[in-house]
Design an enzyme around this catalytic site. Structure first.
Site, PDB file in Angstrom:
ATOM      1  N   TYR A   4       1.361  -1.378  -0.082  1.00  0.00           N
ATOM      2  CA  TYR A   4      -0.065   0.022   0.324  1.00  0.00           C
ATOM      3  C   TYR A   4       1.222   0.860  -0.163  1.00  0.00           C
ATOM      4  O   TYR A   4       1.641   1.557   0.951  1.00  0.00           O
ATOM      5  CB  TYR A   4      -0.844   0.311   1.335  1.00  0.00           C
ATOM      6  CG  TYR A   4      -1.782   1.522   1.232  1.00  0.00           C
ATOM      7  CD1 TYR A   4      -2.730   1.331   0.317  1.00  0.00           C
ATOM      8  CD2 TYR A   4      -1.625   2.601   2.308  1.00  0.00           C
ATOM      9  CE1 TYR A   4      -3.544   3.442   0.191  1.00  0.00           C
ATOM     10  CE2 TYR A   4      -2.216   3.390   2.480  1.00  0.00           C
ATOM     11  CZ  TYR A   4      -2.644   3.657   1.305  1.00  0.00           C
ATOM     12  OH  TYR A   4      -3.391   4.650   1.437  1.00  0.00           O
ATOM     13  N   HIS A  28      -5.275  15.624  -4.776  1.00  0.00           N
ATOM     14  CA  HIS A  28      -5.511  15.999  -3.399  1.00  0.00           C
ATOM     15  C   HIS A  28      -5.663  17.845  -3.356  1.00  0.00           C
ATOM     16  O   HIS A  28      -6.231  17.615  -1.943  1.00  0.00           O
ATOM     17  CB  HIS A  28      -5.374  15.302  -2.219  1.00  0.00           C
ATOM     18  CG  HIS A  28      -5.412  13.738  -2.334  1.00  0.00           C
ATOM     19  ND1 HIS A  28      -5.992  12.947  -3.927  1.00  0.00           N
ATOM     20  CD2 HIS A  28      -5.400  12.984  -1.325  1.00  0.00           C
ATOM     21  CE1 HIS A  28      -5.499  11.877  -3.082  1.00  0.00           C
ATOM     22  NE2 HIS A  28      -6.141  11.790  -1.766  1.00  0.00           N
ATOM     23  N   ASN A  45      -0.255  13.199   4.628  1.00  0.00           N
ATOM     24  CA  ASN A  45      -0.679  11.722   5.530  1.00  0.00           C
ATOM     25  C   ASN A  45      -1.122  12.605   6.434  1.00  0.00           C
ATOM     26  O   ASN A  45       0.375  12.196   7.750  1.00  0.00           O
ATOM     27  CB  ASN A  45      -0.410  10.543   5.088  1.00  0.00           C
ATOM     28  CG  ASN A  45      -1.922   9.730   5.571  1.00  0.00           C
ATOM     29  OD1 ASN A  45      -2.512  10.189   6.194  1.00  0.00           O
ATOM     30  ND2 ASN A  45      -2.047   8.774   4.481  1.00  0.00           N
ATOM     31  N   TYR A  80     -20.665  37.474  40.276  1.00  0.00           N
ATOM     32  CA  TYR A  80     -20.228  36.004  40.374  1.00  0.00           C
ATOM     33  C   TYR A  80     -18.537  37.026  39.588  1.00  0.00           C
ATOM     34  O   TYR A  80     -17.922  36.040  39.078  1.00  0.00           O
ATOM     35  CB  TYR A  80     -20.557  35.320  39.533  1.00  0.00           C
ATOM     36  CG  TYR A  80     -21.606  34.544  40.471  1.00  0.00           C
ATOM     37  CD1 TYR A  80     -21.551  34.833  42.040  1.00  0.00           C
ATOM     38  CD2 TYR A  80     -22.029  32.917  40.171  1.00  0.00           C
ATOM     39  CE1 TYR A  80     -22.661  34.065  42.991  1.00  0.00           C
ATOM     40  CE2 TYR A  80     -22.392  32.271  41.325  1.00  0.00           C
ATOM     41  CZ  TYR A  80     -22.860  32.735  42.577  1.00  0.00           C
ATOM     42  OH  TYR A  80     -23.972  32.331  43.687  1.00  0.00           O
ATOM     43  N   ARG A 134     -16.187  38.237  41.626  1.00  0.00           N
ATOM     44  CA  ARG A 134     -15.420  37.242  42.609  1.00  0.00           C
ATOM     45  C   ARG A 134     -14.772  36.594  41.863  1.00  0.00           C
ATOM     46  O   ARG A 134     -13.898  35.131  42.505  1.00  0.00           O
ATOM     47  CB  ARG A 134     -16.823  36.748  43.774  1.00  0.00           C
ATOM     48  CG  ARG A 134     -16.582  35.960  45.106  1.00  0.00           C
ATOM     49  CD  ARG A 134     -17.364  36.008  45.441  1.00  0.00           C
ATOM     50  NE  ARG A 134     -18.902  36.886  45.119  1.00  0.00           N
ATOM     51  CZ  ARG A 134     -19.884  35.767  45.941  1.00  0.00           C
ATOM     52  NH1 ARG A 134     -19.603  34.515  46.370  1.00  0.00           N
ATOM     53  NH2 ARG A 134     -21.078  36.286  45.321  1.00  0.00           N
ATOM     54  N   PHE A 143      -3.258   8.622  11.531  1.00  0.00           N
ATOM     55  CA  PHE A 143      -3.665  10.016  11.007  1.00  0.00           C
ATOM     56  C   PHE A 143      -4.635  10.167  11.313  1.00  0.00           C
ATOM     57  O   PHE A 143      -5.221  12.075  11.559  1.00  0.00           O
ATOM     58  CB  PHE A 143      -4.000   9.926   9.718  1.00  0.00           C
ATOM     59  CG  PHE A 143      -4.397   8.320   9.320  1.00  0.00           C
ATOM     60  CD1 PHE A 143      -5.811   8.315   9.463  1.00  0.00           C
ATOM     61  CD2 PHE A 143      -3.732   7.452   8.293  1.00  0.00           C
ATOM     62  CE1 PHE A 143      -6.586   7.555   9.046  1.00  0.00           C
ATOM     63  CE2 PHE A 143      -3.825   6.139   8.457  1.00  0.00           C
ATOM     64  CZ  PHE A 143      -6.353   6.166   8.007  1.00  0.00           C
ATOM     65  N   GLU A 192     -12.857   6.048   4.624  1.00  0.00           N
ATOM     66  CA  GLU A 192     -12.912   6.775   5.015  1.00  0.00           C
ATOM     67  C   GLU A 192     -13.934   6.980   5.954  1.00  0.00           C
ATOM     68  O   GLU A 192     -15.441   8.330   6.096  1.00  0.00           O
ATOM     69  CB  GLU A 192     -12.114   7.802   5.096  1.00  0.00           C
ATOM     70  CG  GLU A 192     -10.476   7.246   4.347  1.00  0.00           C
ATOM     71  CD  GLU A 192      -9.909   8.228   3.620  1.00  0.00           C
ATOM     72  OE1 GLU A 192     -10.474   9.852   3.083  1.00  0.00           O
ATOM     73  OE2 GLU A 192      -8.984   8.097   2.893  1.00  0.00           O
TER      74      GLU A 192
END
Length: 524
Positions: free
Chosen positions: A65, A95, A208, A294, A297, A342, A428
């Protein structure tokens, strides 16, 4: 609340990127201040060693791969040797699919430095020329054009990193060191840098990673460390000028709830309020007030919780800076293994957590500002701190501005990391949305600085209206620094936007902190 494209200031420092993790301060130096970059000899040696592993696999008849296959849902398709260079080019070009506004220069430089740091570990299997060219681009101040949208935070920040890889190949658009938009090929040639033709595995190695979201986290941490100190200073200004009490900030009271951030915030408040004649003026038995609101304080509790959240996020960032994120990776013993490192979840969660803390600190700041403007709650000051109430509106609309920002910060505090849109044909099927979390955190931090600035502006006006009572040395120094920066004191209504912007620059530029510390010494 618009973001501008930031450019690093000149810096003659050169950061050496080796096998070990990059320090957060180095990320800020390269990203924000223009420090140069070089690769260490240890990195070059390890990169060359592990590249040999990849080249051996490239000749294997078995598919591997990222080396001899397609990617994502196309991982089962074997790619012949003669088409693998085309495979890498196609991967990067396809990409590089970002859209929207151009991302800030400091963000792009941060993500590039962090990707280079991962290449330097040797775990990615690229050739030395890839890493040295990447470093040369950074060192020359060339910044690829990256766009707002495109990353789902898994497999890392693919689209932003692909736009950077495109520049390495001599494709796409970049900005030069002086901000000029140019074709990457022209910018590389003018700086004596040869484009790289990518070989097996190298396209994946360049895209990646979680570098974009991590880079923005590191920059956000640097900004928040400063802003939380200024939030303490602003709270002290408000406590003083609203005739509040500092007794609740006593060390022994704070120690009953031993959160470290709370202790630090309370210590800052005590230091800034030391020596205040305004505070001393209402400490006697004639004062009938029992407890402050508040927002006065409980400032150490809220600011302290934000500090502790920041420290948790810094711990996560430190671990991620020490990581080598790629898929597949070359292990220390020479195996090439697929993995899920990743996935951006660890970073995405703390980005969202910080956005929640930012919104809450800003919300409390805005409530203190509002108290100054209400004659029923500001203890003797004019309505809206106006010079001539009715004719003048004073700071009425400055509070509207703060309220509008706080409302947006609450929306930005909605987590991005709980969302997931499956991609790559369901390969994915769960993504982190960490890039989106980082983008909204940057906007939130910008808003926080503006809200704190409006509180400082308003509290200093109220301080002047308490005359002839004298403020603490630290708060008085802040008021004087604001006036020296061109932000005028009480008087009739004026064009207020420039004064707000002047206060913003004093807050984010360190003027307010330096002024306070001129009297207190270093604040935590």
């Amino acid at each position: 609340m618009t973001e501008t494209l930031s450019r690093p200031t000149a810096d003659t420092t050169q950061i050496t990127v080796g096998i070990g993790p990059i320090a957060p301060s180095d990320v800020v130096a390269v990203a924000r201040h223009g420090a140069g970059v070089r690769l260490g000899d240890d990195a070059l040696t390890e990169i060359a060693r592990t590249r040999a592993v990849i080249e051996a696999l490239a000749d294997d008849v078995e598919p591997h791969y990222g080396v001899s296959t397609g990617f994502g849902a196309l991982a089962t398709k074997h790619i012949p040797t003669e088409r693998r260079a085309q495979l890498q080019r196609s991967l990067v070009r396809s990409h590089a699919a970002g859209s929207g506004a151009e991302v800030e220069r400091e963000v792009v430089r941060a993500l590039m430095l962090l990707r280079l740091s991962t290449l330097a570990t040797g775990r990615t299997g690229v050739r030395p020329v890839v890493a040295t060219t990447y470093a040369a681009i950074l060192d020359a101040g060339i910044t690829p054009v990256v766009y707002e949208y495109g990353s789902l935070g898994c497999s890392g920040d693919l689209a932003p990193l692909a736009h950077c890889a495109l520049a390495l190949m001599g494709d796409g658009a970049v900005r030069t060191a002086d901000g000029e938009l140019k074709d990457a090929a022209d910018a590389l040639r003018e700086n004596g840098i040869e484009p790289v033709e990518l070989a097996e595995k190298e396209g994946l190695a360049l895209i990646n990673g979680t570098d974009g979201m991590l880079g923005m986290l590191v920059l956000a941490l640097a900004d928040l460390r400063e802003l939380l100190v200024v939030a303490d200073i602003a709270a002290a200004l408000s406590v003083e000028s609203l005739l509040g009490t500092d007794a609740v900030f006593a060390d022994d009271l704070q120690a009953l709830r031993p959160h470290p951030g709370q202790a630090a915030a309370a210590a800052n408040l005590r230091a800034v309020l030391t020596g205040s004649a305004i505070m001393a003026s209402h400490r006697g038995p004639e004062c009938t007030r029992v407890q402050d609101a508040y927002s006065l304080r409980c400032a150490p509790q809220v600011h302290g919780a934000a500090r502790d959240t920041l420290e948790h996020a810094a711990t996560v960032a430190g671990r991620e800076l020490a990581a080598a994120v790629d898929n597949p990776v070359v292990t220390l013993d020479g195996r090439v293994e697929s993995n899920g490192n990743f996935h951006g979840a660890p970073v995405a969660y703390v980005l969202d957590f910080l956005a929640i803390a930012v919104a809450d600190v800003a919300s409390m700041s805005e409530r203190r500002t509002d108290r100054f403007l209400d004659a029923s709650r500001n203890h003797g000051l004019t309505p809206f701190l106006a010079d001539d109430p009715g004719v003048d509106s004073g700071h009425m609309i400055a509070q509207y501005t703060a309220a509008g920002i706080v409302s947006e910060l609450k929306r930005l505090a909605v987590p991005a990391s709980v969302d997931s849109i499956p991609s790559s044909a369901m390969q994915e099927d769960h993504v982190s949305m960490g890039w989106a979390g980082a983008r909204k955190l940057r906007r939130a931090i910008d808003g926080l600085g503006r809200v704190i600035a409006i509180e400082v502006l308003t509290a200093c006006r109220a301080m002047d209206l308490r005359a002839p009572l004298e403020p603490a040395p630290a708060t008085g120094a802040v008021r004087d620094a604001l006036r020296a920066a061109g932000v005028a004191g009480p008087g009739g209504d004026r064009y207020l936007a420039p004064e707000i912007e002047g206060a913003v620059q004093a807050v984010v530029g360190g003027v307010v902190r330096r002024a306070a510390e001129s009297a207190t010494g270093p604040l935590a």
